[in-house]
Scaffold this motif. Sequence first.
Motif, PDB file in Angstrom:
ATOM      1  N   GLU A   1      25.200  82.650 -31.048  1.00 38.92           N
ATOM      2  CA  GLU A   1      24.321  81.478 -30.989  1.00 38.92           C
ATOM      3  C   GLU A   1      23.244  81.695 -29.927  1.00 38.92           C
ATOM      4  O   GLU A   1      23.549  81.952 -28.767  1.00 38.92           O
ATOM      5  CB  GLU A   1      25.132  80.210 -30.703  1.00 38.92           C
ATOM      6  N   LYS A   2      22.001  81.607 -30.357  1.00 40.96           N
ATOM      7  CA  LYS A   2      20.831  81.689 -29.476  1.00 40.96           C
ATOM      8  C   LYS A   2      20.895  82.869 -28.500  1.00 40.96           C
ATOM      9  O   LYS A   2      20.861  82.680 -27.270  1.00 40.96           O
ATOM     10  CB  LYS A   2      20.631  80.360 -28.743  1.00 40.96           C
TER      11      LYS A   2
ATOM     12  N   ILE B   1      20.545  82.175 -38.801  1.00 40.76           N
ATOM     13  CA  ILE B   1      21.308  81.186 -39.573  1.00 40.76           C
ATOM     14  C   ILE B   1      20.353  80.028 -39.894  1.00 40.76           C
ATOM     15  O   ILE B   1      19.713  79.485 -38.994  1.00 40.76           O
ATOM     16  CB  ILE B   1      22.515  80.698 -38.738  1.00 40.76           C
TER      17      ILE B   1
ATOM     18  N   GLY C   1      21.048  80.783 -34.394  1.00 40.38           N
ATOM     19  CA  GLY C   1      22.235  81.603 -34.515  1.00 40.38           C
ATOM     20  C   GLY C   1      21.826  82.869 -35.251  1.00 40.38           C
ATOM     21  O   GLY C   1      20.999  82.806 -36.165  1.00 40.38           O
TER      22      GLY C   1
END
Length: 293
Positions: A193-194, A206, A174
Amino acid sequence: MKRIRKAIFPVAGLGTRFLPATKAMPKEMLTVVDRPLIQHVVDEAREAGIEHFIFVTGRNKGVIEDHFDRAYELEATLEARNKTAELEALLRELPGAGQTSFTRQQSPLGLGHAVWCARDIVGDEPFAVVLPDVLVHNKPGCLAQMIEAANKLGEKANIIAVEEVPMERVHMYGVVGVGERNGKSFAITEMVEKPPREKAPSNLSITGRYILQPEIFKILETQPRGAGGEIQLTDGMVTLAKTQPFHGVEFEGRSHDCGSKIGFLVANVAYGLARDDISVEFRAEIKALLGEK
Ligand code: G1P
């Protein structure tokens, strides 16, 4: 902010990257030196003042429950053999009565779903999420640093530990966008995210430690699947960020991604070299090994 008393440890993952080691044993029981990964992160949470440890488990994870329980036969044997130091250490490290809870994530639907599974145990108070795959080598620990930052922020703040990663690795994490800075923390402007490299808002990833407000649970309840077809915690946080502030904390210390083979091996070397009882001999062995090449 209200005191952070509870931490969720999502431990339902299959650990396929470590097969066959994880065929019959949970990946969270893999050891870094002589402590299982899960013990390392519970230690970190305890040091940060956490009083209740909530494990979101799955099938074949029963040994984690046993690990945090008394082991009467072992204790009796240690006592009979006068191994007092070992016995005392075992008892000292045991969470107190009623300080652990175990709930199951019955299907592997993602991190967001795992966190949601703990909603009734957490109730209506801010809480921490600690991913056992990630070890942060530092004193004070990462979570203690985050709680210190939390105490300077408002009632309804959410906090995420972040660290720099090379741009070619951002797609594995993330990633957050950086707004106004205030000492070690900063306002998070976005979270993805990704993301593919070209869509990443920064190279701050993250790092597997969160302090979240309980309003996240209502959001996760209806959170659609995101990256990788999973219910993502990051996506839930994006929704929560519309009504509550999110802050990033660039913590002191280095993280080890023990979900990867290299990260896990490096963690063993780093923690081994930091141990007073074995570091001298271990260092000499590593030097000898490297000298052979
Ligand atoms: C999870 C989170 C991701 C975070 C990562 C840290 O991903 O979804 O945001 O950066 O942990 O390790 P996972 O590694 O479970 O795919």
